[in-house]
Structures are given as C-alpha cells and as structure tokens.
Enzyme design. Sequence first.
Site, PDB file in Angstrom:
ATOM      1  N   THR A  61       0.641  -0.983  -0.067  1.00 47.13           N
ATOM      2  CA  THR A  61       0.055  -0.080   0.114  1.00 47.13           C
ATOM      3  C   THR A  61       0.860   1.041  -0.037  1.00 47.13           C
ATOM      4  O   THR A  61       1.568   1.431   0.979  1.00 47.13           O
ATOM      5  CB  THR A  61      -1.141  -0.014   1.554  1.00 47.13           C
ATOM      6  OG1 THR A  61      -1.956  -1.135   1.204  1.00 47.13           O
ATOM      7  CG2 THR A  61      -1.831   1.169   1.344  1.00 47.13           C
ATOM      8  N   GLN A  69      -4.766  -7.622  -6.412  1.00 47.60           N
ATOM      9  CA  GLN A  69      -4.877  -8.156  -5.131  1.00 47.60           C
ATOM     10  C   GLN A  69      -6.075  -7.277  -4.369  1.00 47.60           C
ATOM     11  O   GLN A  69      -6.238  -6.345  -4.624  1.00 47.60           O
ATOM     12  CB  GLN A  69      -4.215  -8.060  -3.768  1.00 47.60           C
ATOM     13  CG  GLN A  69      -4.452  -8.631  -2.173  1.00 47.60           C
ATOM     14  CD  GLN A  69      -3.301  -7.605  -1.211  1.00 47.60           C
ATOM     15  OE1 GLN A  69      -3.263  -6.781  -0.862  1.00 47.60           O
ATOM     16  NE2 GLN A  69      -3.135  -8.712  -0.765  1.00 47.60           N
ATOM     17  N   HIS A 123      -7.893 -11.194  -0.852  1.00 47.20           N
ATOM     18  CA  HIS A 123      -6.257 -10.358   0.789  1.00 47.20           C
ATOM     19  C   HIS A 123      -7.849 -11.014   2.029  1.00 47.20           C
ATOM     20  O   HIS A 123      -8.230 -10.345   2.287  1.00 47.20           O
ATOM     21  CB  HIS A 123      -6.352  -9.071   0.779  1.00 47.20           C
ATOM     22  CG  HIS A 123      -5.501  -8.478   1.650  1.00 47.20           C
ATOM     23  ND1 HIS A 123      -5.297  -9.750   2.516  1.00 47.20           N
ATOM     24  CD2 HIS A 123      -5.355  -7.392   2.376  1.00 47.20           C
ATOM     25  CE1 HIS A 123      -4.020  -8.518   3.814  1.00 47.20           C
ATOM     26  NE2 HIS A 123      -4.132  -7.171   2.763  1.00 47.20           N
ATOM     27  N   ASN A 171      -4.481 -10.114   7.227  1.00 46.70           N
ATOM     28  CA  ASN A 171      -4.159  -8.925   7.957  1.00 46.70           C
ATOM     29  C   ASN A 171      -5.172  -8.232   9.188  1.00 46.70           C
ATOM     30  O   ASN A 171      -5.115  -7.480   8.757  1.00 46.70           O
ATOM     31  CB  ASN A 171      -2.954  -8.219   7.043  1.00 46.70           C
ATOM     32  CG  ASN A 171      -1.730  -8.049   6.467  1.00 46.70           C
ATOM     33  OD1 ASN A 171      -0.840  -9.514   7.160  1.00 46.70           O
ATOM     34  ND2 ASN A 171      -1.279  -8.341   5.661  1.00 46.70           N
ATOM     35  N   TYR A 189      -7.989  -7.983   8.369  1.00 47.73           N
ATOM     36  CA  TYR A 189      -8.728  -7.742   7.228  1.00 47.73           C
ATOM     37  C   TYR A 189      -9.920  -8.458   7.192  1.00 47.73           C
ATOM     38  O   TYR A 189     -10.712  -9.044   7.727  1.00 47.73           O
ATOM     39  CB  TYR A 189      -8.359  -6.962   5.930  1.00 47.73           C
ATOM     40  CG  TYR A 189      -7.438  -6.104   5.643  1.00 47.73           C
ATOM     41  CD1 TYR A 189      -7.778  -5.011   6.075  1.00 47.73           C
ATOM     42  CD2 TYR A 189      -6.573  -6.763   5.826  1.00 47.73           C
ATOM     43  CE1 TYR A 189      -6.469  -3.738   6.746  1.00 47.73           C
ATOM     44  CE2 TYR A 189      -5.321  -5.707   5.704  1.00 47.73           C
ATOM     45  CZ  TYR A 189      -5.927  -3.770   6.305  1.00 47.73           C
ATOM     46  OH  TYR A 189      -4.641  -3.300   6.973  1.00 47.73           O
ATOM     47  N   ARG A 209      -4.368 -15.115  -0.570  1.00 51.26           N
ATOM     48  CA  ARG A 209      -3.260 -14.377   0.945  1.00 51.26           C
ATOM     49  C   ARG A 209      -3.993 -15.241   2.110  1.00 51.26           C
ATOM     50  O   ARG A 209      -4.804 -14.451   2.356  1.00 51.26           O
ATOM     51  CB  ARG A 209      -3.086 -12.621   1.124  1.00 51.26           C
ATOM     52  CG  ARG A 209      -1.523 -12.685   1.423  1.00 51.26           C
ATOM     53  CD  ARG A 209      -1.247 -10.979   1.095  1.00 51.26           C
ATOM     54  NE  ARG A 209       0.383 -10.763   1.677  1.00 51.26           N
ATOM     55  CZ  ARG A 209       0.778  -9.908   1.647  1.00 51.26           C
ATOM     56  NH1 ARG A 209       0.249  -8.710   2.114  1.00 51.26           N
ATOM     57  NH2 ARG A 209       2.109  -9.771   1.942  1.00 51.26           N
ATOM     58  N   ASN A 234      -3.432  -5.282  12.789  1.00 53.10           N
ATOM     59  CA  ASN A 234      -5.016  -4.892  12.718  1.00 53.10           C
ATOM     60  C   ASN A 234      -6.045  -5.590  14.059  1.00 53.10           C
ATOM     61  O   ASN A 234      -6.651  -5.905  13.876  1.00 53.10           O
ATOM     62  CB  ASN A 234      -5.727  -5.249  11.598  1.00 53.10           C
ATOM     63  CG  ASN A 234      -5.074  -4.350  11.220  1.00 53.10           C
ATOM     64  OD1 ASN A 234      -4.582  -3.413  11.102  1.00 53.10           O
ATOM     65  ND2 ASN A 234      -4.422  -4.537   9.425  1.00 53.10           N
ATOM     66  N   GLY A 288       8.302  -7.612  -0.431  1.00 52.57           N
ATOM     67  CA  GLY A 288       7.711  -6.046   0.148  1.00 52.57           C
ATOM     68  C   GLY A 288       8.945  -4.723   0.223  1.00 52.57           C
ATOM     69  O   GLY A 288       9.293  -4.528  -1.356  1.00 52.57           O
ATOM     70  N   ARG A 289       9.070  -3.938   0.903  1.00 53.25           N
ATOM     71  CA  ARG A 289       9.840  -3.057   1.132  1.00 53.25           C
ATOM     72  C   ARG A 289      10.954  -3.131   0.814  1.00 53.25           C
ATOM     73  O   ARG A 289      11.546  -2.529  -0.188  1.00 53.25           O
ATOM     74  CB  ARG A 289       9.928  -2.672   2.483  1.00 53.25           C
ATOM     75  CG  ARG A 289       9.558  -2.198   3.059  1.00 53.25           C
ATOM     76  CD  ARG A 289       9.372  -1.558   4.502  1.00 53.25           C
ATOM     77  NE  ARG A 289       8.536  -1.251   5.006  1.00 53.25           N
ATOM     78  CZ  ARG A 289       8.095  -0.658   5.988  1.00 53.25           C
ATOM     79  NH1 ARG A 289      10.078   0.466   6.453  1.00 53.25           N
ATOM     80  NH2 ARG A 289       6.958   0.384   6.361  1.00 53.25           N
TER      81      ARG A 289
END
Length: 386
Positions: free
Chosen positions: A25, A98, A174, A177, A179, A226, A234, A321-322
């Site tokens: 994101t 996603q 998704h 995490n 959600y 995922r 979260n 990711g990063r």
Amino acid sequence: MTTLFDPICFGHIEAANRIVMAPLTRNRAGPGRVPTALMASYYQQRASAGLIVTEATQISPSGQGYLDTPGIYNAEQIGGWRRIANAVHEKGGRLVMQLWHVGRISHTSLQPDGQQPVSSTARRANAKTFTANGFEEVCAPRALRLDELPGIVHAYREAARNAMNAGCDGVEVHGANGYLLEQFLRDSINDRTDRYGGSKANRVRFPVEVMSAIAAEVVPGRTGLRLSPVTPVNDAGQDSDAQGLFNFLLEQLAPLQLAFIHIIEGATGAARDVVPFDYLALRTRFKAGNEQGAWIVNNGYTRDMAAHAIHSGVADMVAFGRPFISNPDLVNRFRLNAPLAVVNAETLYGGGAAGYTDYPMLDPALAATLEPGQQPRADFDYRYRA
C-alpha cells in the site's frame, strides 16, 4: 537444482522467475480512487519480478480503509488499472490484482456518507488507519446482516471480473492481516451466533463462498489467496486453534484448484516465530491433488533464505515487500548479489514521485562486470543511474 531465477508455470500463469513483488500500500491513487500514470511507471519499473501482486485494491466504496487507495469497481478505475497492466506487460511482467475489503479496519471519514464500517462483529478494533488527518483510531463497525453477505460476495466477484477486464493476469484475494475475511475466520474476532460464526465450518463459510465465486468468474488457474494464520496486526488476536482452523480452510478450498496460496509466515513485517505454526501442513493440504498450484512464502526473507526455500522445495516462489520499494531492479540485484538500497520511511505513504519512482537502479555497464551469483568485490563501484 531449482533456483530463484528459473521460470515457473502455475495455474494458467507463466512467470519468468520465482521472485514475487508483494502487495504494498502506497496511498497514491488519484481523485475517485483512480490509478494514475505515476502508478503505471512505478509498476513498470518493477516488471522484472516473476509476478507482481498489486497494492490492495478495494472491491467497493465500503471496502476502503485508508486514504488514497485505489479501487476496481467503476469504469475509470478499470481504465487506470488497464494502463498499469499494459505497462507491466510491455516489459514482459505478470500482474495479479489483490482484491480487498478492510471490514472493520476503517474510519467513517472514508466510508460512503460517513457510515460505519462493516464486519463480522460490532466490536471495534484496537488499531489505527490513515485518513486525511493522518493516522487515526479506527471507528466502531456494525455486524453485517445475513441478507447483506451475498452482496459482499457479489462485489468480490464483480471486482475480479473488472480486474481481468483491465488486463490483469489474475487476482489475489486479501484474506490476511486482520481484514474482512480474517474477521470471519478467527474466533478471536468473529462473535456471531448464526451460520457464519461459532464452529470452524461456520467461520470458513464466508471466505469459501468468496473464493468459490471468484474462481467461477476468473477461473481457478488465475485465482489466488493471501493468508496470515498467526499475525497479530490490526488487532487480530490468535485463534483458539489456528492450526486446525487453517488446515480445515485449505481442505475446504482444495476442490477449487487455486493457482496459488500466498502465506505470511509469522507476524507481518515482524517476528517470523511469533507463535509456533506448521506451515508445511498447510502446503501439504494445498498441494494434494494440485501440484501445479504455487506455494508463495513471505515475511522477512533474505536472498539466501529465499534461495534455500526454493532449492529445498519448501516454496515455489518467494515474495518480497519493502526491498522492492527501494530496489526496482531487485531481481537483477539478487542475481548479482549486489547491495540493496534502503527504504526512505518518510515517503512510504502518500505523496508523489519522491520515494516512489525515483529509486535508482544499478548501472547496467558496471553490473555487467559481475557474474551471476558472484560475491561482490570489495572495490566494486556500485554507482547508480536514476
């Protein structure tokens, strides 16, 4: 010996290597949550990844939980994503979108007409989200009624169709995490007393309905999921039997013959060993009768860890990711075992090109002096080009 750089075919998708760009994101969508030309440049720069999973993209206005995140529920958004898919394909890359509904991880300022977010529960999460005022506490949700659930499933299905119409190679749902799908899965969140709460069979019902609808729309060979079985992000408290729950979920999904499962091992972006969990047990259930499906692992992998996971057969692909944020040419850097640029944390969320499309790549002339896999020389001049 299988390596990170070998091609792979999974489901109906062919990838040039086994390095995946994880969903990230970045909060840079334009007005109307429409993807921009700048986003197309960002993804095209990273098209050497075997597979790009796009940033989380909301399936409907009520699915939004963060400022300036893109959607895939109207014609303008489809057009913006089509530009991105074309840009990635021009460079030979593969792109899956996603699909996202945040559930209770939202704020009334981000919801249509300032309404409450929706979830499996009416309990507010102890979490924050990114709004026009910066990071704020999320708002209390309301529990979805039974008669509303088919509409959510339909929104997922339509979003999947829109993603394919935009030219994507597939979709990733998704389910991680903390959600919406995980808000139904975990008994630490789901306090329903109807047929979508209580037993494991009831709690997996909604995610399985969503995946079945999308697989029917897109075809299973272009559909992935995922998962994050034990992450605490979260305010996702541990399920009372996480191993049993996710084993059961994978068994229920097995008949769909999905293209891939993308698994977050441990706490997202943090400790991989946050609690004991047998990920190989999940892989075994996914692979049973579905050898063509890809098992994608994620969370804190280094180049060497990833190479070992692929060589040992523990994983088919590894997501990063990063490192992909600050190294658009991450695949080439891994191939050459070159140093990695460091992420600028101040430009992660929102803004323009700075910290987004201006990270440099290795100078190809200098990089060419290294053989693949060769250890970098101490005197090697790692200059960059913009």
